[in-house]
Design an enzyme around this catalytic site. Structure first.
Site, PDB file in Angstrom:
ATOM      1  N   GLU A  62       0.229   3.747  10.308  1.00 52.67           N
ATOM      2  CA  GLU A  62      -1.239   3.659  10.132  1.00 52.67           C
ATOM      3  C   GLU A  62      -1.942   4.847  10.797  1.00 52.67           C
ATOM      4  OE1 GLU A  62      -2.304   0.162   7.910  1.00 52.67           O
ATOM      5  OE2 GLU A  62      -3.752   0.780   9.409  1.00 52.67           O
ATOM      6  N   GLN A 105      10.361  -3.312  33.123  1.00 54.27           N
ATOM      7  CA  GLN A 105      10.488  -2.931  34.541  1.00 54.27           C
ATOM      8  C   GLN A 105      10.395  -4.153  35.449  1.00 54.27           C
ATOM      9  OE1 GLN A 105      11.192   0.168  35.180  1.00 54.27           O
ATOM     10  NE2 GLN A 105      11.339  -0.074  37.396  1.00 54.27           N
ATOM     11  N   GLY A 115      13.490  -6.038  35.561  1.00 54.43           N
ATOM     12  CA  GLY A 115      14.656  -5.334  36.113  1.00 54.43           C
ATOM     13  C   GLY A 115      15.789  -5.291  35.096  1.00 54.43           C
ATOM     14  N   TYR A 162       0.879  -1.172   0.000  1.00 49.54           N
ATOM     15  CA  TYR A 162       0.000   0.000   0.000  1.00 49.54           C
ATOM     16  C   TYR A 162       0.920   1.226   0.000  1.00 49.54           C
ATOM     17  CZ  TYR A 162      -3.481   3.132   2.273  1.00 49.54           C
ATOM     18  OH  TYR A 162      -4.339   4.148   2.624  1.00 49.54           O
ATOM     19  N   GLU A 168       5.114   9.423   1.638  1.00 45.82           N
ATOM     20  CA  GLU A 168       6.236   9.926   0.832  1.00 45.82           C
ATOM     21  C   GLU A 168       7.259  10.589   1.756  1.00 45.82           C
ATOM     22  OE1 GLU A 168       4.744  12.451  -2.272  1.00 45.82           O
ATOM     23  OE2 GLU A 168       3.507  10.839  -3.121  1.00 45.82           O
ATOM     24  N   ALA A 189       5.511  13.696   2.776  1.00 48.13           N
ATOM     25  CA  ALA A 189       4.069  13.607   3.045  1.00 48.13           C
ATOM     26  C   ALA A 189       3.781  12.353   3.860  1.00 48.13           C
ATOM     27  CB  ALA A 189       3.274  13.587   1.733  1.00 48.13           C
ATOM     28  N   ASP A 212      -9.692   2.805   7.755  1.00 47.93           N
ATOM     29  CA  ASP A 212     -10.760   2.552   8.746  1.00 47.93           C
ATOM     30  C   ASP A 212     -10.923   1.060   8.999  1.00 47.93           C
ATOM     31  OD1 ASP A 212     -11.315   5.214   9.033  1.00 47.93           O
ATOM     32  OD2 ASP A 212     -13.093   5.214   7.753  1.00 47.93           O
ATOM     33  N   ALA A 258      -0.204   8.569  16.794  1.00 48.52           N
ATOM     34  CA  ALA A 258      -1.011   8.797  18.002  1.00 48.52           C
ATOM     35  C   ALA A 258      -1.704  10.163  17.927  1.00 48.52           C
ATOM     36  CB  ALA A 258      -0.095   8.732  19.224  1.00 48.52           C
ATOM     37  N   GLN A 277       3.080  -6.271  46.344  1.00 47.02           N
ATOM     38  CA  GLN A 277       1.847  -5.697  45.789  1.00 47.02           C
ATOM     39  C   GLN A 277       2.126  -4.748  44.613  1.00 47.02           C
ATOM     40  OE1 GLN A 277      -0.669  -2.922  48.073  1.00 47.02           O
ATOM     41  NE2 GLN A 277      -2.221  -4.536  48.029  1.00 47.02           N
TER      42      GLN A 277
HETATM   43  C1  LIG Z   1       7.807   0.579   9.876  1.00 51.88           C
HETATM   44  C2  LIG Z   1       6.907   1.487   9.083  1.00 51.88           C
HETATM   45  C3  LIG Z   1       6.068   0.926   8.118  1.00 51.88           C
HETATM   46  C4  LIG Z   1       5.267   1.751   7.334  1.00 51.88           C
HETATM   47  N1  LIG Z   1       4.503   1.189   6.319  1.00 51.88           N
HETATM   48  C5  LIG Z   1       3.847   2.004   5.451  1.00 51.88           C
HETATM   49  C6  LIG Z   1       3.211   1.459   4.288  1.00 51.88           C
HETATM   50  O1  LIG Z   1       3.193   0.254   4.053  1.00 51.88           O
HETATM   51  N2  LIG Z   1       2.602   2.336   3.439  1.00 51.88           N
HETATM   52  C7  LIG Z   1       2.584   3.670   3.646  1.00 51.88           C
HETATM   53  O2  LIG Z   1       2.015   4.383   2.831  1.00 51.88           O
HETATM   54  N3  LIG Z   1       3.200   4.215   4.735  1.00 51.88           N
HETATM   55  C8  LIG Z   1       3.826   3.413   5.643  1.00 51.88           C
HETATM   56  N4  LIG Z   1       4.465   3.957   6.746  1.00 51.88           N
HETATM   57  C9  LIG Z   1       4.459   5.405   6.932  1.00 51.88           C
HETATM   58  C10 LIG Z   1       3.613   5.854   8.118  1.00 51.88           C
HETATM   59  O3  LIG Z   1       2.261   5.701   7.815  1.00 51.88           O
HETATM   60  C11 LIG Z   1       4.026   7.288   8.453  1.00 51.88           C
HETATM   61  O4  LIG Z   1       5.292   7.172   9.087  1.00 51.88           O
HETATM   62  C12 LIG Z   1       3.040   7.992   9.361  1.00 51.88           C
HETATM   63  O5  LIG Z   1       1.877   8.324   8.641  1.00 51.88           O
HETATM   64  C13 LIG Z   1       3.620   9.268   9.971  1.00 51.88           C
HETATM   65  O6  LIG Z   1       4.229  10.059   9.001  1.00 51.88           O
HETATM   66  P1  LIG Z   1       5.736  10.623   9.209  1.00 51.88           P
HETATM   67  O7  LIG Z   1       6.557   9.486   9.686  1.00 51.88           O
HETATM   68  O8  LIG Z   1       6.140  11.289   7.968  1.00 51.88           O
HETATM   69  O9  LIG Z   1       5.628  11.630  10.398  1.00 51.88           O
HETATM   70  P2  LIG Z   1       5.257  13.186  10.273  1.00 51.88           P
HETATM   71  O10 LIG Z   1       3.978  13.323   9.533  1.00 51.88           O
HETATM   72  O11 LIG Z   1       6.450  13.926   9.802  1.00 51.88           O
HETATM   73  O12 LIG Z   1       4.987  13.535  11.799  1.00 51.88           O
HETATM   74  C14 LIG Z   1       6.037  13.777  12.738  1.00 51.88           C
HETATM   75  C15 LIG Z   1       5.393  13.984  14.098  1.00 51.88           C
HETATM   76  O13 LIG Z   1       4.521  15.116  14.046  1.00 51.88           O
HETATM   77  C16 LIG Z   1       3.205  14.738  14.454  1.00 51.88           C
HETATM   78  N5  LIG Z   1       2.216  15.477  13.686  1.00 51.88           N
HETATM   79  C17 LIG Z   1       2.131  15.624  12.339  1.00 51.88           C
HETATM   80  N6  LIG Z   1       1.070  16.342  11.993  1.00 51.88           N
HETATM   81  C18 LIG Z   1       0.437  16.678  13.149  1.00 51.88           C
HETATM   82  C19 LIG Z   1      -0.743  17.420  13.468  1.00 51.88           C
HETATM   83  N7  LIG Z   1      -1.507  17.960  12.520  1.00 51.88           N
HETATM   84  N8  LIG Z   1      -1.076  17.567  14.765  1.00 51.88           N
HETATM   85  C20 LIG Z   1      -0.314  17.002  15.751  1.00 51.88           C
HETATM   86  N9  LIG Z   1       0.812  16.293  15.519  1.00 51.88           N
HETATM   87  C21 LIG Z   1       1.180  16.132  14.229  1.00 51.88           C
HETATM   88  C22 LIG Z   1       3.122  13.237  14.212  1.00 51.88           C
HETATM   89  O14 LIG Z   1       2.162  12.616  15.031  1.00 51.88           O
HETATM   90  C23 LIG Z   1       4.534  12.790  14.544  1.00 51.88           C
HETATM   91  O15 LIG Z   1       4.660  12.614  15.923  1.00 51.88           O
HETATM   92  C24 LIG Z   1       5.250   3.144   7.559  1.00 51.88           C
HETATM   93  C25 LIG Z   1       6.080   3.689   8.556  1.00 51.88           C
HETATM   94  C26 LIG Z   1       6.894   2.881   9.306  1.00 51.88           C
HETATM   95  C27 LIG Z   1       7.796   3.501  10.346  1.00 51.88           C
END
Ligand SMILES: Cc1cc2nc3c(=O)[nH]c(=O)nc-3n(C[C@H](O)[C@H](O)[C@H](O)COP(=O)(O)OP(=O)(O)OC[C@H]3O[C@@H](n4cnc5c(N)ncnc54)[C@H](O)[C@@H]3O)c2cc1C
Length: 382
Positions: free
Chosen positions: A363, A336, A339, A123, A127, A130, A240, A366, A279
């Protein structure tokens, strides 16, 4: 009616997947984590079990499973190794747009062959510039005669180095932002595609992650999924459906960490008793169980809504966000409980902690999950 019982068929699927995780995935997990190599043999076995194509309708040779059943599968496979699970799972993410929006001709040309021999699909949305904002993608699909010419680079593509089929999102007109995005089915053998090498990751090292470059790649119009203007919607619709599956994977990963921590706590003696008698340790373990139960129920709710054909974008985001954070917390707490031993490569809990981190990133991160949830509460805010 709300029910929490699985049918005998679902329990049988769950048990079979649990055995597959225990007997096939888990014994190889450490090696693939250390060496970062692709688990080809396991992938082929997963294909033979139908785990690469659970959502593909039976008429094309797939499993014809629902979303909840696929989440049950996801939890079990990920309990063996999250990276191997993701390698298995990502074909479901890539095939979803074809299953849901493909023409009969596209289903015959792509789904049927996919089910009849071992094949992988990727998928391709993200980029280099992006990620969280995929609508700003720079890859273009310039209309040309009876098709398109693709140019651009996709990044972080799971199974990118091994897939035979790519579902690629690209913009026909960048001025139109998300309205210009289309979705194309692109055979990996198309001239002009260059696959990058495997990216050296912190965790989930068994999954292959690469960049993909498309240079003047010609794609016929018969491979356009749905209409022009509809591509972005298809990309989001697939997420989704698959976010509950990733949430289920996070639950499986957390469950494994909890089981390891529980066993260790009963063996490790300090102050003359097993640490499980303290505990503070009991409460750490209990909090793991509470979180895992809650995450699983959120996953099941999001999945059941999808199975009922209802919109589940918010519930899928809630489930994915909660389960990803939970996996991070439970695996950190498992370290944790162990240890100093937890901080070594002699025990698998440090690996689980590394594997958990990226669930909060891919995907939809957070923060992006919370953006979706807040939007459902507040509407669009500037
Ligand atoms: C192991 C791995 C597998 C992946 N597989 C795929 C795949 O198969 N196909 C595919 O298309 N993609 C894939 N991805 C890409 C993944 O979906 C993206 O890494 C993800 O969407 C986040 O984009 P970014 O890493 O460019 O972070 P960025 O968009 O640069 O974000 C950096 C930080 O800023 C935060 N941030 C950005 N915008 C906002 C906002 N508006 N408000 C608050 N916080 C924000 C983000 O939460 C993050 O903490 C993969 C990534 C990894 C690491």
């Amino acid at each position: 009616m709300i029910g929490f019982s699985l049918t005998p068929e679902q329990k049988a699927k769950q048990e079979k997947a649990r055995r597959f995780a225990r007997e096939v995935i888990l014994p190889a997990a450490g090696k693939h984590d250390r060496e970062g190599d692709f688990p080809l043999e396991i992938m082929q076995k997963a294909y033979a079990e139908g785990y690469l194509t659970p959502l593909v309708p039976r008429q094309y040779g797939g499993g014809g499973w629902g979303i909840l059943d696929t989440c049950l599968l996801s939890e079990e496979l990920a309990s063996g190794d999250m990276g191997i699970f993701v390698s298995i799972f990502v074909s479901t993410l890539a095939l979803h747009p074809i299953i849901s929006f493909g023409t009969e001709d596209q289903k015959e040309r792509f789904l049927r062959p996919f089910c009849s021999k071992y094949t992988l699909a990727s998928y391709c949305l993200s980029e280099p510039r992006a990620g969280s904002d995929p609508a700003s993608m720079e890859t273009t699909a310039a209309p040309d005669g009876n098709g398109y010419v693709l140019n651009g680079t996709k990044m972080w593509i799971t199974n990118g180095g091994y897939a035979d089929l790519y579902v690629v999102f690209a913009n026909t007109d960048r001025q139109k932002k998300h309205r210009g995005i289309i979705s194309l089915i692109v055979p990996a053998s198309s001239p002009g595609i260059r696959r990058g090498g495997p990216i050296d990751k912190m965790g989930q090292r068994a999954s292959n992650t690469t960049a993909l470059t498309f240079q003047n790649v010609r794609v016929g119009k018969e491979n356009l999924l749905g209409g022009e203007r509809e591509g972005f919607k298809k990309a989001m619709a697939a997420l989704d459906i698959t976010r509950p599956m990733i949430g289920a994977g996070a639950v499986g990963l957390a469950r494994s960490a909890m089981e390891l921590a529980t066993q260790y706590a009963q063996k490790r003696i300090q102050f003359g008793v097993p640490i499980s008698h303290h505990q503070a340790i009991q409460f750490i373990l209990a909090d793991m169980a509470i979180g895992i139960d809650a995450a699983r129920l959120l996953v099941w709710r999001a999945a059941c809504l999808a199975d009922e054909g209802k919109r589940n974008s918010t519930e899928a985001a809630v489930a994915k966000a909660f389960a990803a954070d939970l996996a991070m917390r439970v695996t950190t707490d498992a370290v944790q409980v162990y240890g100093a031993m937890g901080y070594t490569k002699y025990h698998p809990v440090e690996k689980l902690m590394r594997d958990a981190k990226v669930i909060q990133i891919y995907e939809g991160s957070a923060q992006i999950m919370r953006r979706i949830i807040a939007r459902s509460m507040l509407g669009r805010v500037p």
